[in-house]
Design an enzyme around this catalytic site. Sequence first.
Site, PDB file in Angstrom:
ATOM      1  N   THR A  35       0.644  -1.253  -0.003  1.00 23.81           N
ATOM      2  CA  THR A  35      -0.115   0.010   0.052  1.00 23.81           C
ATOM      3  C   THR A  35       0.845   1.022   0.010  1.00 23.81           C
ATOM      4  O   THR A  35       0.588   2.197  -0.758  1.00 23.81           O
ATOM      5  CB  THR A  35      -0.970   0.171   1.198  1.00 23.81           C
ATOM      6  OG1 THR A  35      -1.333  -1.360   1.470  1.00 23.81           O
ATOM      7  CG2 THR A  35      -2.115   0.969   0.989  1.00 23.81           C
ATOM      8  N   GLY A  86       0.996   1.773   5.638  1.00 21.36           N
ATOM      9  CA  GLY A  86       0.074   0.881   5.809  1.00 21.36           C
ATOM     10  C   GLY A  86       0.176   0.045   7.202  1.00 21.36           C
ATOM     11  O   GLY A  86       0.629   0.454   8.120  1.00 21.36           O
ATOM     12  N   GLY A  99       4.191  -4.734  10.307  1.00 12.42           N
ATOM     13  CA  GLY A  99       5.427  -5.603  10.650  1.00 12.42           C
ATOM     14  C   GLY A  99       5.376  -6.797   9.554  1.00 12.42           C
ATOM     15  O   GLY A  99       6.228  -7.439   9.695  1.00 12.42           O
ATOM     16  N   GLU A 107       9.865   1.780  11.259  1.00 10.81           N
ATOM     17  CA  GLU A 107       8.573   2.485  10.964  1.00 10.81           C
ATOM     18  C   GLU A 107       8.196   3.106  12.244  1.00 10.81           C
ATOM     19  O   GLU A 107       7.645   4.057  12.326  1.00 10.81           O
ATOM     20  CB  GLU A 107       7.535   1.221  10.562  1.00 10.81           C
ATOM     21  CG  GLU A 107       7.433   0.773   9.128  1.00 10.81           C
ATOM     22  CD  GLU A 107       6.720  -0.470   8.876  1.00 10.81           C
ATOM     23  OE1 GLU A 107       6.470  -0.670   7.640  1.00 10.81           O
ATOM     24  OE2 GLU A 107       6.038  -1.079   9.751  1.00 10.81           O
TER      25      GLU A 107
END
Length: 231
Positions: A35, A86, A99, A107
């Site tokens: 995404t 995402g 993850g 992230e």
Amino acid sequence: MTQDELKQRVGQAAADYVNATVAPGAVIGVGTGSTANCFIDALAGSKDRYRAAVSSSLATTARLEARGFKVLELNEVEVLPIYVDGADEIDPHGAMIKGGGGALTREKIVASVAEVFVCIADASKRVEVLGEFALPVEVVPMARVAIGRRMLALGGVPVLRVRPDGSPFVTDNGNQILDVKGLRIHDPRALEAQVNGWPGVVTVGLFASRGADLCLLGTDTGIERIDYASH
Ligand code: 5RP
């Protein structure tokens, strides 16, 4: 509409949102996964509007650079107005499991610095209670079995993530990932704090203490915008 089509739509919606809300010349945070890739592709036409991007993985860095974005280290950046990424699951409060692509640590670091976290997801990612998707935990390799035992004691079933050839998956940070199945996570903040406190855990893939501020959710009837500040 297929899941891929929904991802493309939501990637475009996120690019439109960033172009409409982020000042020209800003540095933007960019997540990892299919995404997030749609978002990168949709934003590529406006790349000159931004000074640079901060990336959450080596894979995202490669995609950004291939599309002409300048990529900076987080250490070089003072302000990050937005982070777009995402999720594997998102609950009604904006808490997420992340993850699935193995990039959870970077992230979480980038998300922690960003002023606004925009989650982009197709409708299949929306859940009432987190845990149907196995919870990723990045671990220092020597702690893998010890962390696995602790997860078993919590009622989870830890499985070492492996590559297609059967060897352990290795993160961008040189660590391994346990995917923990069978959890029903009713208090994601508490579980995030607990697991992050275990020696050997680098990051648990629960994003609850710093969850999403906003979700752009791709559904068959269009883009649903969910604002968690109002929840
Ligand atoms: C990567 C992630 C991704 O955001 C998550 O796995 C969702 O991926 P996709 O957009 O491919 O469904 O957390 O570590």
